[in-house]
Design a protein around this motif. Structure first.
Motif, PDB file in Angstrom:
ATOM      1  N   GLN A   1      -6.362   8.707   0.583  1.00 18.31           N
ATOM      2  CA  GLN A   1      -7.562   8.650  -0.265  1.00 18.31           C
ATOM      3  C   GLN A   1      -7.301   9.296  -1.615  1.00 18.31           C
ATOM      4  O   GLN A   1      -7.648   8.725  -2.652  1.00 18.31           O
ATOM      5  N   THR A   2      -6.661  10.500  -1.587  1.00 17.03           N
ATOM      6  CA  THR A   2      -6.447  11.182  -2.868  1.00 17.03           C
ATOM      7  C   THR A   2      -5.491  10.363  -3.740  1.00 17.03           C
ATOM      8  O   THR A   2      -5.678  10.281  -4.953  1.00 17.03           O
ATOM      9  N   ALA A   3      -4.486   9.715  -3.097  1.00 13.19           N
ATOM     10  CA  ALA A   3      -3.539   8.925  -3.891  1.00 13.19           C
ATOM     11  C   ALA A   3      -4.241   7.743  -4.544  1.00 13.19           C
ATOM     12  O   ALA A   3      -4.085   7.515  -5.755  1.00 13.19           O
ATOM     13  N   SER A   4      -5.064   7.011  -3.769  1.00 10.95           N
ATOM     14  CA  SER A   4      -5.687   5.826  -4.385  1.00 10.95           C
ATOM     15  C   SER A   4      -6.702   6.262  -5.445  1.00 10.95           C
ATOM     16  O   SER A   4      -6.802   5.633  -6.499  1.00 10.95           O
ATOM     17  N   GLY A   5      -7.420   7.379  -5.196  1.00 10.78           N
ATOM     18  CA  GLY A   5      -8.357   7.901  -6.192  1.00 10.78           C
ATOM     19  C   GLY A   5      -7.622   8.304  -7.461  1.00 10.78           C
ATOM     20  O   GLY A   5      -8.062   8.023  -8.574  1.00 10.78           O
ATOM     21  N   PHE A   6      -6.455   8.926  -7.264  1.00  4.64           N
ATOM     22  CA  PHE A   6      -5.662   9.400  -8.389  1.00  4.64           C
ATOM     23  C   PHE A   6      -5.203   8.232  -9.280  1.00  4.64           C
ATOM     24  O   PHE A   6      -5.336   8.271 -10.510  1.00  4.64           O
ATOM     25  N   TYR A   7      -4.692   7.158  -8.629  1.00  8.62           N
ATOM     26  CA  TYR A   7      -4.214   6.024  -9.427  1.00  8.62           C
ATOM     27  C   TYR A   7      -5.364   5.334 -10.160  1.00  8.62           C
ATOM     28  O   TYR A   7      -5.200   4.878 -11.297  1.00  8.62           O
ATOM     29  N   MET A   8      -6.539   5.294  -9.514  1.00  2.98           N
ATOM     30  CA  MET A   8      -7.701   4.694 -10.166  1.00  2.98           C
ATOM     31  C   MET A   8      -8.106   5.516 -11.383  1.00  2.98           C
ATOM     32  O   MET A   8      -8.355   4.985 -12.465  1.00  2.98           O
ATOM     33  N   LEU A   9      -8.124   6.838 -11.196  1.00  2.89           N
ATOM     34  CA  LEU A   9      -8.509   7.751 -12.274  1.00  2.89           C
ATOM     35  C   LEU A   9      -7.531   7.632 -13.448  1.00  2.89           C
ATOM     36  O   LEU A   9      -7.941   7.533 -14.608  1.00  2.89           O
ATOM     37  N   MET A  10      -6.250   7.600 -13.124  1.00  5.26           N
ATOM     38  CA  MET A  10      -5.233   7.506 -14.174  1.00  5.26           C
ATOM     39  C   MET A  10      -5.399   6.212 -14.974  1.00  5.26           C
ATOM     40  O   MET A  10      -5.253   6.198 -16.178  1.00  5.26           O
ATOM     41  N   LYS A  11      -5.725   5.126 -14.262  1.00  2.00           N
ATOM     42  CA  LYS A  11      -5.903   3.840 -14.926  1.00  2.00           C
ATOM     43  C   LYS A  11      -7.113   3.904 -15.875  1.00  2.00           C
ATOM     44  O   LYS A  11      -7.052   3.462 -17.016  1.00  2.00           O
ATOM     45  N   THR A  12      -8.209   4.517 -15.375  1.00  2.00           N
ATOM     46  CA  THR A  12      -9.415   4.638 -16.202  1.00  2.00           C
ATOM     47  C   THR A  12      -9.131   5.488 -17.438  1.00  2.00           C
ATOM     48  O   THR A  12      -9.684   5.244 -18.507  1.00  2.00           O
ATOM     49  N   MET A  13      -8.275   6.476 -17.268  1.00  2.00           N
ATOM     50  CA  MET A  13      -7.973   7.389 -18.376  1.00  2.00           C
ATOM     51  C   MET A  13      -6.939   6.787 -19.336  1.00  2.00           C
ATOM     52  O   MET A  13      -6.511   7.431 -20.279  1.00  2.00           O
TER      53      MET A  13
END
Ligand code: UDP
Ligand code: MG
Length: 325
Positions: A152-164
């Protein structure tokens, strides 16, 4: 074409395998034997030069990791060691290792000392290198071996990085090959909190990816604590994106215009109807709301100030205590 010229492309190369390790006394012997056999096999196949080697970077371990590295080095010329004076963290240890091998190899491959990342993919990395890539990024096939929280943290992290707006390759960690000139380029990045998987994409040069499997950790436990993971994610965002600062500004503007609108509405009510009801909730709620938002915004800005602070101090990114060549 990468650092290899036309004549060199089919000749064996000198490879350095860099492994950061922190309290890995249970796994490094197995890792060393598995990688040494792989190097010997590829030397016989004419892919690698005989002087290819493995570098263990001891990131301030408190267990028997360093004495084991010393023994492995005594038994085999293919094993080298670098001991950092304390625990500087995975990224710093990796950088220290890559920095140490820059002038000693044609290409370097980094991977974790627990060999969770399947080392047989090294052959595929070298194939890509021979085809002319300077940077070969390992991308994991799936996350079957990860626990629920890590997934969960990995997929959240990649999503966040993409948004940023941070450019990173999903599911690529620190299993990668860098050619000599890519290593030289990497040494030009002096930032203290390096986030290698994004920095490597800033180097330019030709890139390619290789898929690999992740195995269960055979021995020992993960050395990446939740706080270390959060720190890595924060460094990743704050050193590659200013989107959070823009969001803070945007929130500021939205609240300002919202409150102006409310003021005009209240005035309009008073002037034309004179029936404003004094409300407790409508007074208290916005105070908490705005207070909360202000603290969040202050926190975001402070993260960036923290980055500037550590960068300006220009402290060494690692300190080397011992070296086995
Ligand atoms: N590591 C390190 N310094 C640290 C934490 C970890 O050098 O402060 C090393 C560790 O020994 C391993 C690699 O980084 O070689 C990845 O860590 P780990 O396997 O514990 O992480 P996970 O696979 O659970 O993400
Ligand atoms: Mg691991």
């Amino acid at each position: 074409m990468n650092s290899l010229n036309k004549e060199e492309i089919n000749l064996p190369i000198r490879l350095a395998i860099v492994l950061p390790c922190f309290n890995e006394n249970e796994s490094i012997e197995l890792t060393a034997s598995e990688l040494t056999s792989l190097i010997t096999e590829m030397t016989h196949e004419g892919v690698l030069k005989k002087n290819s080697f493995i570098l263990f970077v001891d990131d301030g371990s408190t267990d028997k990791t360093w004495p084991i590295i010393v023994r492995l080095h005594r038994d085999s010329h293919a094993i080298k060691g670098l001991k950092l004076s304390r625990n500087f963290g995975h990224q710093a240890a990796l950088l220290a290792g890559l920095n140490a091998v820059t002038n000693e190899c044609d290409a370097a491959i980094s991977l974790d000392a627990d060999l969770q990342q399947d080392p047989s993919a090294i052959k595929k990395f070298l194939c890509e290198f021979r085809k002319g890539s300077d940077i070969v990024l390992g991308v994991r096939n799936d996350r079957k071996t990860d626990g629920w929280l890590k997934k969960q943290t990995a997929s959240g992290f990649y999503m966040l990085m993409k948004t940023m707006g941070v450019n990173i390759i999903p599911d690529h960690a620190d299993y990668r090959l860098l050619s000599k000139r890519a290593l030289e380029a990497l040494s030009l990045f002096p930032e203290p909190n390096n986030f290698l998987r994004a920095t490597c994409l800033l180097l330019g040069y030709r890139k390619s990816t290789v898929n690999f499997d992740v195995r269960e950790r055979k021995i020992g436990q993960s050395k990446y604590t939740v706080s270390k993971m959060i720190r890595l994610a924060l460094h990743g965002i704050t050193s590659f994106s200013i989107v959070p600062l823009r969001i803070v500004t945007l929130i500021g503007f939205l609240i300002f215009f919202g409150s102006m609108f409310m003021l005009l509405y209240a005035l309009w009510k008073v002037l034309f109807f004179g029936d404003t009801v004094p409300g407790w909730a409508s007074t208290i709620a916005p105070i908490y709301f705005i207070g909360g938002i202000q603290l969040i915004c202050l926190g975001v800005v402070s993260e960036y100030i923290g980055q500037i602070y550590t960068t300006v101090k220009n402290r060494p990114r690692w300190i080397c205590e011992d070296k086995l060549d």
